[in-house]
Design a protein around this motif. Structure first.
Motif, PDB file in Angstrom:
ATOM      1  N   VAL A  33       1.011  -1.117   0.429  1.00  0.00           N
ATOM      2  CA  VAL A  33       0.090   0.241   0.038  1.00  0.00           C
ATOM      3  C   VAL A  33       0.931   1.305  -0.059  1.00  0.00           C
ATOM      4  O   VAL A  33       1.213   1.856   0.932  1.00  0.00           O
ATOM      5  N   THR A  34       1.358   1.524  -0.906  1.00  0.00           N
ATOM      6  CA  THR A  34       1.870   2.959  -1.808  1.00  0.00           C
ATOM      7  C   THR A  34       1.593   3.424  -2.832  1.00  0.00           C
ATOM      8  O   THR A  34       0.599   3.268  -3.379  1.00  0.00           O
ATOM      9  N   TYR A  35       1.752   4.892  -2.216  1.00  0.00           N
ATOM     10  CA  TYR A  35       1.528   5.890  -3.881  1.00  0.00           C
ATOM     11  C   TYR A  35       2.130   6.735  -4.327  1.00  0.00           C
ATOM     12  O   TYR A  35       2.734   6.653  -5.410  1.00  0.00           O
ATOM     13  N   THR A  36       3.643   6.122  -4.224  1.00  0.00           N
ATOM     14  CA  THR A  36       4.668   6.943  -5.026  1.00  0.00           C
ATOM     15  C   THR A  36       5.654   5.849  -5.731  1.00  0.00           C
ATOM     16  O   THR A  36       5.568   5.176  -5.091  1.00  0.00           O
ATOM     17  N   GLU A  37       5.853   6.309  -6.441  1.00  0.00           N
ATOM     18  CA  GLU A  37       6.370   6.029  -7.948  1.00  0.00           C
ATOM     19  C   GLU A  37       8.025   5.300  -6.816  1.00  0.00           C
ATOM     20  O   GLU A  37       8.133   3.633  -7.107  1.00  0.00           O
ATOM     21  N   LYS A  38       8.819   5.678  -6.308  1.00  0.00           N
ATOM     22  CA  LYS A  38       9.706   5.324  -5.337  1.00  0.00           C
ATOM     23  C   LYS A  38       9.159   4.523  -4.083  1.00  0.00           C
ATOM     24  O   LYS A  38       9.856   3.373  -4.280  1.00  0.00           O
TER      25      LYS A  38
END
Length: 167
Positions: free
Chosen positions: A13-18
């Motif tokens: 559950v992440t929202y940034t490309e990195k």
């Protein structure tokens, strides 16, 4: 798991490309078959394709902790169709985290998208299990509901109750 013929999945559950790329690398390192979650990224998609890791990103606008899903049903379906053209395997649909009519979203999305759809997030009542059964997605996840004892019993008892109920 694999010795027993099971597919292995890591939901990130992440929202940034990195952060999404870090999750993809962990999924590969752990030998997972599927990376589920993350906001879609071309870089993550390419990494997954190169490493034979199936990718099931979120659709819609996902923010916050716990996650909140915003957008229109038609917009999410259009997004999914476009991502399928880019080679994603399927989708992690945060159905019950949707700010609109969750059951309508789940039914429409599952019926109109011809790839695996895993419904995740806040499946914590038998009413919602009934809706999941009716929509018949490829899969669904339950996490917090078991820790919060929403299905009454030990962790194993709750899993068995849900599996029996879905059958």
């Amino acid at each position: 798991m694999k010795e027993c013929g099971k597919s292995t999945v890591l939901e990130v559950v992440t929202y940034t490309e990195k952060a999404s790329m870090e999750g993809a690398k962990i999924a590969l390192e752990c030998g997972c078959d599927i990376l589920m979650g993350t906001s879609y990224s071309d870089c993550v998609n390419e990494f997954c394709r190169q490493n034979h890791l199936k990718y099931m990103p979120f659709v819609g606008k996902v923010t916050g902790r716990p996650s909140i899903l915003e957008g229109t049903v038609d917009g999410m379906i259009e997004e999914a169709v476009n991502l399928l053209k880019k080679g994603v395997y399927g989708f992690d649909l945060l159905g019950y985290r949707y700010t609109g009519d969750a059951a309508a979203l789940i039914n429409s999305f599952v019926s109109q998208i011809s790839s695996p759809v895993c419904v995740a997030g806040s499946i914590n009542t038998y009413k919602r299990l009934d809706e999941i059964k009716a929509a018949s997605p490829w899969g669904f996840t339950i996490g917090g509901a078991f820790f919060e004892n929403k299905f009454n019993g030990t962790f194993n008892e709750q899993i068995n109750k849900v599996c029996g109920y879905i059958r």
